[in-house]
Write a protein that holds these residues in place. Structure first.
Motif, PDB file in Angstrom:
ATOM      1  N   GLN A  98       0.829  -1.208   0.000  1.00 47.81           N
ATOM      2  CA  GLN A  98       0.000   0.000   0.000  1.00 47.81           C
ATOM      3  C   GLN A  98       0.866   1.261   0.000  1.00 47.81           C
ATOM      4  N   ASP A  99       1.605   1.404  -1.086  1.00 42.94           N
ATOM      5  CA  ASP A  99       2.596   2.475  -1.163  1.00 42.94           C
ATOM      6  C   ASP A  99       2.685   3.016  -2.585  1.00 42.94           C
ATOM      7  N   ILE A 100       2.797   4.323  -2.702  1.00 44.08           N
ATOM      8  CA  ILE A 100       3.057   4.998  -3.976  1.00 44.08           C
ATOM      9  C   ILE A 100       4.520   5.426  -3.930  1.00 44.08           C
ATOM     10  N   VAL A 101       5.333   4.839  -4.808  1.00 46.08           N
ATOM     11  CA  VAL A 101       6.782   4.978  -4.692  1.00 46.08           C
ATOM     12  C   VAL A 101       7.345   5.728  -5.895  1.00 46.08           C
ATOM     13  N   VAL A 102       8.159   6.744  -5.603  1.00 41.36           N
ATOM     14  CA  VAL A 102       8.972   7.413  -6.612  1.00 41.36           C
ATOM     15  C   VAL A 102      10.419   7.068  -6.294  1.00 41.36           C
TER      16      VAL A 102
ATOM     17  N   THR B 174       0.621   5.176   1.481  1.00 39.62           N
ATOM     18  CA  THR B 174       1.638   6.179   1.782  1.00 39.62           C
ATOM     19  C   THR B 174       2.320   6.626   0.487  1.00 39.62           C
ATOM     20  N   LEU B 175       2.934   7.791   0.537  1.00 41.55           N
ATOM     21  CA  LEU B 175       3.680   8.324  -0.601  1.00 41.55           C
ATOM     22  C   LEU B 175       5.149   8.349  -0.204  1.00 41.55           C
ATOM     23  N   THR B 176       5.965   7.562  -0.907  1.00 47.78           N
ATOM     24  CA  THR B 176       7.366   7.393  -0.530  1.00 47.78           C
ATOM     25  C   THR B 176       8.279   7.844  -1.655  1.00 47.78           C
ATOM     26  N   PHE B 177       9.265   8.664  -1.299  1.00 45.85           N
ATOM     27  CA  PHE B 177      10.319   9.069  -2.224  1.00 45.85           C
ATOM     28  C   PHE B 177      11.600   8.368  -1.789  1.00 45.85           C
ATOM     29  N   ALA B 178      12.223   7.649  -2.707  1.00 41.14           N
ATOM     30  CA  ALA B 178      13.440   6.908  -2.398  1.00 41.14           C
ATOM     31  C   ALA B 178      14.488   7.207  -3.451  1.00 41.14           C
ATOM     32  N   GLY B 179      15.741   7.359  -3.027  1.00 39.60           N
ATOM     33  CA  GLY B 179      16.811   7.645  -3.964  1.00 39.60           C
ATOM     34  C   GLY B 179      18.154   7.262  -3.384  1.00 39.60           C
ATOM     35  N   HIS B 180      19.130   7.140  -4.269  1.00 43.63           N
ATOM     36  CA  HIS B 180      20.485   6.780  -3.864  1.00 43.63           C
ATOM     37  C   HIS B 180      21.461   7.839  -4.342  1.00 43.63           C
ATOM     38  N   SER B 181      22.399   8.228  -3.463  1.00 38.35           N
ATOM     39  CA  SER B 181      23.457   9.177  -3.818  1.00 38.35           C
ATOM     40  C   SER B 181      22.854  10.495  -4.303  1.00 38.35           C
ATOM     41  N   LEU B 182      23.079  10.862  -5.550  1.00 41.03           N
ATOM     42  CA  LEU B 182      22.476  12.080  -6.094  1.00 41.03           C
ATOM     43  C   LEU B 182      20.961  12.007  -6.021  1.00 41.03           C
ATOM     44  N   GLY B 183      20.411  10.832  -6.332  1.00 35.91           N
ATOM     45  CA  GLY B 183      18.964  10.657  -6.273  1.00 35.91           C
ATOM     46  C   GLY B 183      18.399  10.806  -4.877  1.00 35.91           C
TER      47      GLY B 183
ATOM     48  N   GLY C  99      19.391  13.004  -2.722  1.00 38.65           N
ATOM     49  CA  GLY C  99      19.197  14.437  -2.513  1.00 38.65           C
ATOM     50  C   GLY C  99      17.935  14.935  -3.184  1.00 38.65           C
ATOM     51  N   VAL C 100      17.658  14.457  -4.397  1.00 42.56           N
ATOM     52  CA  VAL C 100      16.435  14.857  -5.096  1.00 42.56           C
ATOM     53  C   VAL C 100      15.204  14.329  -4.361  1.00 42.56           C
ATOM     54  N   ALA C 101      15.257  13.070  -3.903  1.00 46.93           N
ATOM     55  CA  ALA C 101      14.136  12.499  -3.163  1.00 46.93           C
ATOM     56  C   ALA C 101      13.879  13.265  -1.867  1.00 46.93           C
ATOM     57  N   THR C 102      14.949  13.665  -1.184  1.00 45.29           N
ATOM     58  CA  THR C 102      14.801  14.435   0.049  1.00 45.29           C
ATOM     59  C   THR C 102      14.137  15.777  -0.221  1.00 45.29           C
ATOM     60  N   MET C 103      14.567  16.453  -1.279  1.00 44.50           N
ATOM     61  CA  MET C 103      13.964  17.741  -1.620  1.00 44.50           C
ATOM     62  C   MET C 103      12.494  17.586  -2.027  1.00 44.50           C
ATOM     63  N   LEU C 104      12.171  16.472  -2.697  1.00 41.79           N
ATOM     64  CA  LEU C 104      10.776  16.207  -3.049  1.00 41.79           C
ATOM     65  C   LEU C 104       9.916  16.080  -1.792  1.00 41.79           C
ATOM     66  N   ALA C 105      10.422  15.347  -0.809  1.00 44.97           N
ATOM     67  CA  ALA C 105       9.676  15.197   0.445  1.00 44.97           C
ATOM     68  C   ALA C 105       9.487  16.548   1.124  1.00 44.97           C
TER      69      ALA C 105
END
Length: 477
Positions: free
Chosen positions: A107-111, A172-181, A183-189
């Motif tokens: 039950q998750d919407i993942v970017v 839930t709405l989840t933003f996940a990223g690695h390294s450069l990604g 940082g982008v995921a954090t800014m999206l949140a």
């Protein structure tokens, strides 16, 4: 002229001593020191980490139905639930490649956003698009290039995300990223939490972010304030979360790296950490930290991984570890593998303990309360250390302006079960079982999960010889 000739050798000696001190400190410093005082993570809170690592790995595949680099456990992705995938050609270099996945099982919407592509100039341009203190955000500072990239992704997918959030209100709405990604995921949140109207006034509790091997992308007050939303996962000696030197300076110094190292050496040696904390423009790794520790100092080989977690304020991965694994620990493949190993060990320990389902549910509730208290403690710690803009920190987990008003509300919300627990202690000290005989001060402490030391201090007093005795008012008449 003679004065200059005498000063130069002296300055050289001071510089050499400073470098020697820095090298001595770095050689003795190990990654375990960063989290030695942290608590252990639980299975429930760490369970999503390996799964999101696999989702991020799936972004690297050209065709998810015919994967080329699938891990042994698979990606765990149903191709029919993969709503979209954007490549560098689709984003025109304004954001890394990413996918939007609708996970009905959890039950998750993942970017999910991939990491740095060494072959893409646009990724380097994104990192270089920042100056110290250039971009302000919500009372703090963020990385300019990363927040611009996150704004682009949000503008592109806003309509789709808004429809999904409305269609699946329990997801839930989840933003996940690695390294450069990451940082982008954090800014999206940050953008979604700060502007929930963009996604139909989504509740803050539905938004979360998992930053794998995160870049230092936000000021300390923001890193602590959004710890209820953002989770950073770091494997042992990973260099990126520890690199306090701005990313743009690292990439600009390719032709003068020795100069950068010399400056960094002197800065680490001469500038105290308390002074660094008071720089409002200094960027840090975001949110709650999960540190996977699998190697021990002066030992060979890897040990069963242990995951520690906290919301630190000072000592937030401020020191680079001189390790041959500093770069390999940054790889998403290794992080996924070790995170899965750590999760498997946690699950095996739980099976051995045979925890009943009722106690498991109670543990989940108590875990949420513990995180709540930890966030409050971190916010107050930031004020104690005079972190810039810390006084203005506010979240649903408590502010510094809350006083007895909130405490009174907590008392009113007290359940019948808590009342029974409170009253059950009375017969142990010879009191009446009626709730009116219990002291008000103790009732407040009970609601705040009083410790045994506080309970003993409240119910007992010490005589002249130092022995514990019941308080006279508590003894039966």
């Amino acid at each position: 002229m003679s004065i200059l000739c005498g000063c130069c050798p002296l300055l050289e000696c001071v510089y050499c001593l400073g470098c020697a001190r820095w090298g001595y400190k770095r050689c003795l410093y190990t990654a375990g020191h960063d989290s030695e005082d942290w608590g252990l993570a639980t299975t429930d809170e760490f369970e999503p980490v390996p799964r999101f690592c696999r989702y991020i790995l799936a972004v690297y595949e050209d065709d998810i139905r015919n994967p080329l680099w699938e891990p042994p456990e698979g990606y765990g992705i149903n191709p029919d639930w993969l709503l979209l995938k954007k490549t560098y050609e689709d984003t025109q270099g304004r954001a890394p490649a990413y996918i939007l996945y609708l996970d009905h099982v959890h039950q998750d919407i993942v970017v999910a956003i991939r990491g740095l592509n060494l072959a893409k100039e646009s990724d380097y341009a994104m990192l270089l698009d920042n100056k110290l203190g250039e971009r302000k955000f919500d009372g703090g500072y963020v990385h300019n290039g990363l927040v611009k990239s996150a704004g682009y992704v949000l503008d592109e997918e806003c309509k789709v995300l808004k429809e999904l959030v409305k269609k699946y209100p329990s997801y839930t709405l989840t933003f996940a990223g690695h390294s450069l990604g990451s940082g982008v995921a954090t800014m999206l949140a940050l953008l979604v939490v700060r502007h929930p109207e963009r996604l139909g006034n989504i509740d803050r509790k539905r938004v979360r972010c998992f930053a794998i091997a995160p870049a230092r992308c936000m000021s300390l007050n923001l890193a602590v304030r959004y710890a209820d939303v953002i989770n950073s996962v770091i494997l042992q000696d990973d260099f990126l979360p520890r690199t306090a030197t701005p990313l743009e300076d690292i990439f600009k110094s390719v032709f003068c790296l020795p100069c950068l190292l010399c400056i960094r050496c002197m800065k680490d040696t001469c500038v105290p950490e308390q002074k660094m904390l008071k720089d409002p423009r200094r960027l840090y790794a975001p949110g709650r930290m999960y540190h996977i520790v699998e190697r021990k100092p002066c030992r060979l080989g890897r040990y069963p991984p242990v995951v520690k977690t906290a919301v630190p304020v000072d000592g937030r991965f401020e020191h680079i570890v001189l390790s041959c694994n500093a770069t390999s620990d940054h790889a998403i493949i290794w992080i996924e593998r070790e995170a899965q190993r750590a999760l498997n060990l946690m699950m095996e320990n739980e099976k051995k303990m045979e925890i009943p389902e009722k106690q498991r549910m109670e543990r989940q509730e108590s875990l949420a309360r513990e995180h709540n208290l930890e966030y409050r403690a971190a916010l107050r710690r930031a004020v104690t250390l005079d972190v810039p803009h810390a006084e203005s920190m506010a979240s649903e987990y408590g502010t510094f302006d809350k006083t007895q008003e909130d405490e009174t509300e907590e008392e009113e919300v007290e359940t019948e079960e808590e009342e029974e627990d409170t009253d059950s202690i009375a017969p142990m000290v010879g009191e009446s079982s009626s709730s009116s005989s219990v002291k008000p001060t103790y009732r407040i402490r009970r609601n705040r999960r009083v410790s045994w030391d506080e309970l003993i201090e409240h119910l007992f007093e010490r005589d002249e010889s130092g022995n514990l005795t019941f308080e006279k008012s508590d003894l039966p008449q």
